[in-house]
Design a protein around this motif. Sequence first.
Motif, mmCIF file in Angstrom:
data_model
loop_
_atom_site.group_PDB
_atom_site.id
_atom_site.type_symbol
_atom_site.label_atom_id
_atom_site.label_comp_id
_atom_site.label_asym_id
_atom_site.label_seq_id
_atom_site.Cartn_x
_atom_site.Cartn_y
_atom_site.Cartn_z
ATOM 1 N N GLN A 62 15.416 0.743 6.402
ATOM 2 C CA GLN A 62 16.119 1.719 5.557
ATOM 3 C C GLN A 62 15.370 1.794 4.248
ATOM 4 O O GLN A 62 15.127 0.783 3.591
ATOM 5 N N ALA A 63 14.953 3.008 3.841
ATOM 6 C CA ALA A 63 14.232 3.179 2.588
ATOM 7 C C ALA A 63 15.168 2.923 1.409
ATOM 8 O O ALA A 63 16.291 3.421 1.380
ATOM 9 N N VAL A 64 14.701 2.136 0.459
ATOM 10 C CA VAL A 64 15.494 1.821 -0.734
ATOM 11 C C VAL A 64 14.855 2.446 -1.970
ATOM 12 O O VAL A 64 15.544 2.867 -2.896
ATOM 13 N N GLY A 65 13.535 2.531 -2.008
ATOM 14 C CA GLY A 65 12.845 3.137 -3.147
ATOM 15 C C GLY A 65 12.029 2.119 -3.904
ATOM 16 O O GLY A 65 11.550 1.136 -3.358
ATOM 17 N N LEU A 66 11.871 2.351 -5.195
ATOM 18 C CA LEU A 66 11.131 1.449 -6.063
ATOM 19 C C LEU A 66 12.115 0.653 -6.892
ATOM 20 O O LEU A 66 12.969 1.224 -7.567
ATOM 21 N N LEU A 67 12.018 -0.674 -6.842
ATOM 22 C CA LEU A 67 12.993 -1.522 -7.536
ATOM 23 C C LEU A 67 12.382 -2.086 -8.799
ATOM 24 O O LEU A 67 11.190 -2.386 -8.851
ATOM 25 N N PHE A 84 5.111 7.247 0.961
ATOM 26 C CA PHE A 84 5.832 6.347 0.060
ATOM 27 C C PHE A 84 4.847 5.690 -0.911
ATOM 28 O O PHE A 84 3.740 5.321 -0.515
ATOM 29 N N PRO A 85 5.219 5.508 -2.176
ATOM 30 C CA PRO A 85 4.336 4.854 -3.144
ATOM 31 C C PRO A 85 4.141 3.374 -2.816
ATOM 32 O O PRO A 85 4.907 2.788 -2.041
ATOM 33 N N PHE A 97 16.636 11.615 -1.732
ATOM 34 C CA PHE A 97 16.056 10.294 -1.985
ATOM 35 C C PHE A 97 14.923 10.380 -3.006
ATOM 36 O O PHE A 97 14.001 11.189 -2.860
ATOM 37 N N PHE A 98 14.995 9.552 -4.031
ATOM 38 C CA PHE A 98 13.926 9.445 -5.015
ATOM 39 C C PHE A 98 13.062 8.245 -4.649
ATOM 40 O O PHE A 98 13.504 7.114 -4.712
ATOM 41 N N GLY A 99 11.808 8.521 -4.247
ATOM 42 C CA GLY A 99 10.947 7.416 -3.865
ATOM 43 C C GLY A 99 9.993 7.755 -2.742
ATOM 44 O O GLY A 99 9.297 6.877 -2.229
ATOM 45 N N ALA A 100 9.915 9.019 -2.367
ATOM 46 C CA ALA A 100 8.972 9.456 -1.330
ATOM 47 C C ALA A 100 8.833 10.970 -1.434
ATOM 48 O O ALA A 100 9.688 11.649 -2.021
ATOM 49 N N GLN A 155 0.819 -1.208 0.000
ATOM 50 C CA GLN A 155 0.000 0.000 0.000
ATOM 51 C C GLN A 155 0.854 1.260 0.000
ATOM 52 O O GLN A 155 2.080 1.211 0.082
ATOM 53 N N PHE A 156 0.190 2.428 -0.113
ATOM 54 C CA PHE A 156 0.858 3.690 0.180
ATOM 55 C C PHE A 156 1.213 3.675 1.666
ATOM 56 O O PHE A 156 0.403 3.267 2.503
ATOM 57 N N GLN A 157 2.414 4.118 1.980
ATOM 58 C CA GLN A 157 2.853 4.080 3.381
ATOM 59 C C GLN A 157 2.990 5.499 3.906
ATOM 60 O O GLN A 157 3.855 6.266 3.474
ATOM 61 N N SER A 158 2.090 5.858 4.838
ATOM 62 C CA SER A 158 2.088 7.196 5.435
ATOM 63 C C SER A 158 2.976 7.207 6.669
ATOM 64 O O SER A 158 2.824 6.368 7.555
#
Length: 435
Positions: free
Chosen positions: A430-435, A411-412, A391-394, A358-361
């Motif tokens: 640790q946020a990594v982003g979209l893989l 977060f998407p 950071f690209f992803g939030a 889901q979207f993570q608030s």
Amino acid sequence: APHHPAPRMDHFARLNLTLASPAMGQSFCAGICTLQDVSAGDEIVALPSLKDAEAVSDPDEEQVNIRWTASRPFAGNPAFKGAYSAQDATRAGFYSVLRPPEPGDQVVCFHRKHWLERGVVQEVNEEISDGQDGLKEGAEGARVSVTCEDGHSFKTWAAFLASADDREYSAICTTEEFQESVYARLVNADGGDATAKQRTSRVAAPEAARVTKAEARESLQAWLGAMVDADGEEVAVPSELKEELLGIFDEKQDASLHLYSLHKRLVPRTSLKKGNDYSLYYQALNNTLNHDAEEGLKTALPLIRRMMFLLLYDDETGQSRLHEGGRVWKGDSERPVPLNMQKLKDAQRNGTFIHFRQFQSTTSDEKIADRFRKREDKPGFMWVIDVPPQFFGARNIQDVSWRSNESETLFPPYSAFQVLSLEDDICHLQAVGLL
């Protein structure tokens, strides 16, 4: 048993105990026990090393030597660090004699002998244990018969079983599960890209990522008019409320994000389980993602992709957005179900990623997250997330959120995270982003 380093002798004593295990027909060394932990009448049981059980993927060495007691008569479930009670099992999301499964329930087993085997409950009976299969001799438990998909059956105690449904709120999946999801298939088939390359500089949005506000509005209208819950039942949103939501959408610049932040009630709440609750707008959208059912997801997809575009790119310039970084928190009123806790353990051990469907608030204010964690009078669960600089992803959506004081970072769907640490009530990511 594995080697244990010698403890300080002013606090501990080495007890060389060799006890017969009636369940296994052989002897094992009980290893090191603290003097204060051992008292007359206690029964010390040593379980075989997890290395000896090929079917078990969890090598928690502290599980090797476990002491059963009258108050904690269960042992051998890697979800617990030692012996545990029926109450402990219930609090952690397992079944028990206090909350037994029902015939027909889909379950997954956490007993070493049937590690992560899935099946359907056939029969449940209260029985007195003979000391086998992880329950202290003479203790009462709910004995469950389970039939697996391949036709074989097994019996175990309810306290070793959990629901096989991992599609809870804040549902977790592995990278492989993400790649096999209905969401990924639909996004890719729609001309989009379910993945996004990490970047630390501003670049233009690819054409595939663009979804117009008009396309998102059409999707919103269709989704509100044909919403179904996790069981495929209609969620009847009143007509006047649909018009109100569409009016708000038309007025706002980043309308899909603003609407998400409103916490607007759609229908009366019908489920205490948040993963089945479609009563609030943002929960209904997130549970559409969590349950990954094509019927609801396909209708909502342009709306979801519009939200993702606005999180990752500037609508006017088309340039990528970069989050400044820092630490954010998310408080959940419910602890992850046992299957999802196991995914977190595996990811931490193996160095792999986990994804939230889901979207993570999240919020940069820990006190706000803690208030959300405690809002339903439960212990709850806390997520701590470190976001790298640039950071690209939030996106911090404070400028478009209805609740600007919450300093919300969003977060998407299916964002990837590395598990840094995990406890019973908190997980550090640790946020990594979209893989």
